[in-house]
Design a protein around this motif. Structure first.
Motif, PDB file in Angstrom:
ATOM      1  N   VAL A 145       1.039  -1.323   0.116  1.00 53.92           N
ATOM      2  CA  VAL A 145       0.129   0.010   0.114  1.00 53.92           C
ATOM      3  C   VAL A 145       0.781   1.290   0.012  1.00 53.92           C
ATOM      4  CG1 VAL A 145      -2.004  -1.045   0.937  1.00 53.92           C
ATOM      5  CG2 VAL A 145      -0.307  -0.092   2.545  1.00 53.92           C
ATOM      6  N   LEU A 146       0.316   2.490  -0.241  1.00 54.61           N
ATOM      7  CA  LEU A 146       1.092   3.678  -0.284  1.00 54.61           C
ATOM      8  C   LEU A 146       1.735   3.991   0.856  1.00 54.61           C
ATOM      9  CD1 LEU A 146       1.661   6.312  -1.969  1.00 54.61           C
ATOM     10  CD2 LEU A 146      -0.333   7.256  -0.879  1.00 54.61           C
ATOM     11  N   HIS A 147       1.025   4.069   2.009  1.00 50.85           N
ATOM     12  CA  HIS A 147       1.519   4.520   3.453  1.00 50.85           C
ATOM     13  C   HIS A 147       1.366   3.565   4.243  1.00 50.85           C
ATOM     14  CE1 HIS A 147       1.519   8.669   1.968  1.00 50.85           C
ATOM     15  NE2 HIS A 147       2.613   8.439   1.966  1.00 50.85           N
ATOM     16  N   VAL A 152     -19.475   6.773  16.231  1.00 49.46           N
ATOM     17  CA  VAL A 152     -18.946   6.809  14.850  1.00 49.46           C
ATOM     18  C   VAL A 152     -19.429   7.922  14.164  1.00 49.46           C
ATOM     19  CG1 VAL A 152     -18.737   5.460  12.818  1.00 49.46           C
ATOM     20  CG2 VAL A 152     -18.105   4.306  14.807  1.00 49.46           C
ATOM     21  N   ILE A 153     -18.608   8.933  13.344  1.00 54.56           N
ATOM     22  CA  ILE A 153     -18.790   9.993  12.449  1.00 54.56           C
ATOM     23  C   ILE A 153     -18.574   9.670  11.167  1.00 54.56           C
ATOM     24  CG2 ILE A 153     -18.743  12.209  11.958  1.00 54.56           C
ATOM     25  CD1 ILE A 153     -17.929  12.732  15.019  1.00 54.56           C
ATOM     26  N   GLU A 154     -19.399   9.470  10.337  1.00 55.87           N
ATOM     27  CA  GLU A 154     -19.325   9.015   8.881  1.00 55.87           C
ATOM     28  C   GLU A 154     -19.016  10.183   7.836  1.00 55.87           C
ATOM     29  OE1 GLU A 154     -21.048   5.129   7.149  1.00 55.87           O
ATOM     30  OE2 GLU A 154     -22.412   6.085   8.690  1.00 55.87           O
ATOM     31  N   THR A 155     -17.949  10.220   7.187  1.00 53.41           N
ATOM     32  CA  THR A 155     -17.975  11.298   6.126  1.00 53.41           C
ATOM     33  C   THR A 155     -17.613  10.778   4.726  1.00 53.41           C
ATOM     34  OG1 THR A 155     -17.201  13.489   5.754  1.00 53.41           O
ATOM     35  CG2 THR A 155     -15.591  12.074   6.609  1.00 53.41           C
ATOM     36  N   ASP A 156     -18.181  11.355   3.738  1.00 57.11           N
ATOM     37  CA  ASP A 156     -18.004  10.926   2.237  1.00 57.11           C
ATOM     38  C   ASP A 156     -16.591  11.150   1.848  1.00 57.11           C
ATOM     39  OD1 ASP A 156     -18.221  10.048   0.001  1.00 57.11           O
ATOM     40  OD2 ASP A 156     -19.988  10.864  -0.658  1.00 57.11           O
ATOM     41  N   MET A 157     -15.746  10.108   1.481  1.00 56.28           N
ATOM     42  CA  MET A 157     -14.285  10.449   1.000  1.00 56.28           C
ATOM     43  C   MET A 157     -14.181   9.930  -0.493  1.00 56.28           C
ATOM     44  SD  MET A 157     -12.498  11.666   3.336  1.00 56.28           S
ATOM     45  CE  MET A 157     -10.652  10.961   2.898  1.00 56.28           C
ATOM     46  N   SER A 158     -15.211   9.801  -1.340  1.00 50.67           N
ATOM     47  CA  SER A 158     -14.919   9.386  -2.513  1.00 50.67           C
ATOM     48  C   SER A 158     -14.096  10.099  -3.483  1.00 50.67           C
ATOM     49  CB  SER A 158     -16.332   9.276  -3.144  1.00 50.67           C
ATOM     50  OG  SER A 158     -17.059  10.588  -3.451  1.00 50.67           O
ATOM     51  N   GLY A 173      -6.033   8.956  -1.120  1.00 52.95           N
ATOM     52  CA  GLY A 173      -6.088   9.879   0.069  1.00 52.95           C
ATOM     53  C   GLY A 173      -7.244   9.192   1.139  1.00 52.95           C
ATOM     54  N   GLY A 174      -6.648   9.289   2.281  1.00 57.77           N
ATOM     55  CA  GLY A 174      -7.807   8.854   3.477  1.00 57.77           C
ATOM     56  C   GLY A 174      -7.864   9.870   4.411  1.00 57.77           C
TER      57      GLY A 174
END
Ligand code: CIR
Length: 253
Positions: free
Chosen positions: A159-161, A231-237, A244-245
């Motif tokens: 993986v990248l990092h 838990v807090i969800e946020t869209d990262m598409s 990027g994460g």
């Protein structure tokens, strides 16, 4: 506990950011909206967020995590391994100096991107990846030792990092995927395995007992809720399209 975060708004040239994914170019407008929601999520966790203006000179400059390691005792300005990202550190050094009087810097030929650094207590695991080399990692470990902290290296092969594949949620809980599931250096931790088809979601952020996770990964969400976190969800598409994460988008301290 963290009280502050630094983020940088995505620039228009974000769409030309580095990537190994085949998910297509990000939609700039959508990326801005997602970034805004991300800042809201950090604020919901109680952080005061400094939002830096976009830097059109560097397509990947919204991924501020890679430019510095902010420890309780000093800040370390990195030397990114990606040639197009090296210049990002100059502005970040100025910003960090508003908050830290002790600033250390990694020098070439050592390279390191802080997406490869995972803090567990006062120990820092450092991934040796395509972006972080032995020399960079050992400079960081020497600096950590100088201030009473410690570090060790772990090979990152797929993986990248390092934090693309594992993140620490405090309280001994470590999310692991892929090549990190059987990593002996993590055997003393409570490892929560994230399945391959949700591996993107392993990159979460613990902040003051809440956990921010990428939206759309129900198995990961349930596993984290089962540990007792809010838990807090946020869209990262759009950021996922550039490898990027969640952790990449901020420096938390
Ligand atoms: C890069 O390849 O450098 C950016 N497109 C993504 C950086 C992600 N950063 C991180 O995992 N800490």
């Amino acid at each position: 506990m963290f009280s502050k975060a630094i983020v940088r708004r995505p620039c228009h040239c974000l769409i030309h950011g580095l990537t190994t994914s085949n998910l297509g170019h990000p939609d700039y407008k959508k990326a801005l909206e997602q970034h805004h929601a991300y800042v809201n999520a950090l604020e919901t966790c109680g952080l005061e967020v400094l939002v830096l203006e976009a830097d059109e000179n560097f397509p990947d400059s919204t991924f501020v995590e890679d430019t510095a390691l902010l420890t309780p005792h000093c800040a370390i300005i990195t030397n990114p391994g990606a040639p197009t990202r090296k210049g990002e550190i100059h502005k970040m050094k100025k910003v960090v100096s508003r908050f830290y009087s002790v600033i250390e810097e990694i020098k070439g030929p050592g390279t390191i991107e802080a997406g490869d650094i995972m803090k567990v207590g006062s120990h820092y695991y450092i991934g040796l990846s395509g972006r972080t080399n032995e020399k960079g990692a050992h400079q960081v470990i020497d600096i950590l030792n100088k201030y009473g902290m410690s570090g060790s290296t772990i090979k990152v092969e797929k993986v990248l990092h390092l934090k693309t594949g594992t993140t620490y949620l405090e309280n001994n809980n470590l999310l692991v995927s892929g090549e990190f599931i059987n990593q002996p250096q993590f055997s003393h931790l409570n490892r929560i395995e994230i399945p391959d088809d949700e591996s993107y979601a392993v990159n979460c952020i613990w902040i003051n007992n809440k956990v921010i996770i990428a939206a759309g990964f129900p198995i990961t969400k349930q596993k984290i809720m089962d540990l007792g976190y809010t838990v807090i969800e946020t869209d990262m598409s759009e950021f996922q399209k550039l490898d990027g994460g969640l952790t990449c988008l901020s420096l938390r301290f």
